[in-house]
Design an enzyme around this catalytic site. Sequence first.
Site, PDB file in Angstrom:
ATOM      1  N   GLU A  91      17.601  33.608  35.394  1.00 12.64           N
ATOM      2  CA  GLU A  91      17.661  34.356  36.180  1.00 12.64           C
ATOM      3  C   GLU A  91      16.096  34.792  36.982  1.00 12.64           C
ATOM      4  OE1 GLU A  91      18.791  39.063  36.077  1.00 12.64           O
ATOM      5  OE2 GLU A  91      20.127  37.898  35.242  1.00 12.64           O
ATOM      6  N   LYS A 121      32.170  38.104  30.744  1.00 11.26           N
ATOM      7  CA  LYS A 121      32.777  39.662  30.951  1.00 11.26           C
ATOM      8  C   LYS A 121      33.980  39.439  30.782  1.00 11.26           C
ATOM      9  CE  LYS A 121      28.987  40.940  34.022  1.00 11.26           C
ATOM     10  NZ  LYS A 121      28.466  41.405  35.500  1.00 11.26           N
ATOM     11  N   ARG A 165      57.328  40.770  23.953  1.00 12.34           N
ATOM     12  CA  ARG A 165      56.218  41.275  24.439  1.00 12.34           C
ATOM     13  C   ARG A 165      54.619  40.664  24.442  1.00 12.34           C
ATOM     14  NH1 ARG A 165      54.727  43.760  28.234  1.00 12.34           N
ATOM     15  NH2 ARG A 165      56.834  44.417  28.043  1.00 12.34           N
ATOM     16  N   LYS A 215      18.422  35.712  30.886  1.00  9.30           N
ATOM     17  CA  LYS A 215      18.658  36.816  31.824  1.00  9.30           C
ATOM     18  C   LYS A 215      17.506  37.928  31.838  1.00  9.30           C
ATOM     19  CE  LYS A 215      22.027  37.544  33.475  1.00  9.30           C
ATOM     20  NZ  LYS A 215      23.486  38.012  32.700  1.00  9.30           N
ATOM     21  N   ASP A 223      19.795  36.360  41.356  1.00 13.34           N
ATOM     22  CA  ASP A 223      20.738  37.567  41.107  1.00 13.34           C
ATOM     23  C   ASP A 223      20.331  38.844  41.896  1.00 13.34           C
ATOM     24  OD1 ASP A 223      22.248  39.038  39.058  1.00 13.34           O
ATOM     25  OD2 ASP A 223      20.524  40.114  38.703  1.00 13.34           O
TER      26      ASP A 223
END
Length: 292
Positions: free
Chosen positions: A201, A136, A101, A168, A223
Amino acid sequence: MQEYLTKERLTSFIQAAFQEDVGEGDHSTLAAVPADQPGKAQLLIKEPGVIAGLELAKMIFHFHDPELQVETQVADGQTVGPGQIGFWVTGKAASILTTERLVLNCMQRMSGIATKTKAMHALIQHTNARLLDTRKTTPNFRMLEKWAVSIGGGKNHRFALYDMIMLKDNHIDFAGGISRAITAAKTYLQREELDLKIEIETRSLDEVREVMRVGGVDIIMLDNMDVPTMKEAVRMIGGRYETEASGGIDEQRIVPIAESGVDYISVGALTHHVKSLDISLKAVRSPQQTAD
């Protein structure tokens, strides 16, 4: 291998994964299968895609039982199809069952990521843009997800918060604006004697102009801009800084964005929005077992 793929990190991951899955013991296997019974199994590929995680699978098998023998039939990054065999593994049947597994969980997800990455990379090969991943990722699985992106032909962006400064929108807003954020970042690097790239950004052409006025960065992120705005931003920057397009980019949007002239395109969906590849590990029964 990528620099983040160290033996220590991989061993630590495998050890923690076995502790999570096996704990005090694989009681199903301990109860049903004699400890010395030999066994053989094959990795069966059930749908088309890009295989990834074969090298990791060998590490997992050998970590649990160094006597397991793995004979690969394909290589990481290879396009595969239904009915193909990825590898044969032979040794103690109990060892194969206990590792099954963990091997499949890793390979299915890594192969899904590699498959999506290769497909998106192919869409922009006619341009100079490079496909990037993001942070992410699944907690404690980032190393393997970024490895899969690399196998699929993508380029790894920063690995974590410690290896690059990325300012950011929230950093900029909390810092009091672009100028203050850049100045603070440069002061911090000098004070801490760190040699890290700075990316910032931008959300509009006015912000691009302000970054260029202040200077002192390495990469300007564009962005959530539409393509005409992005093209104008690239023209304004004129190669003085590297550029990265970001913000909800998918297969439908990536080609015109790549053709805008940006250097990089970051796609969070490479790791946070993928379908695992359908593969399974099937026991190969000996003639004697079949007769029984």
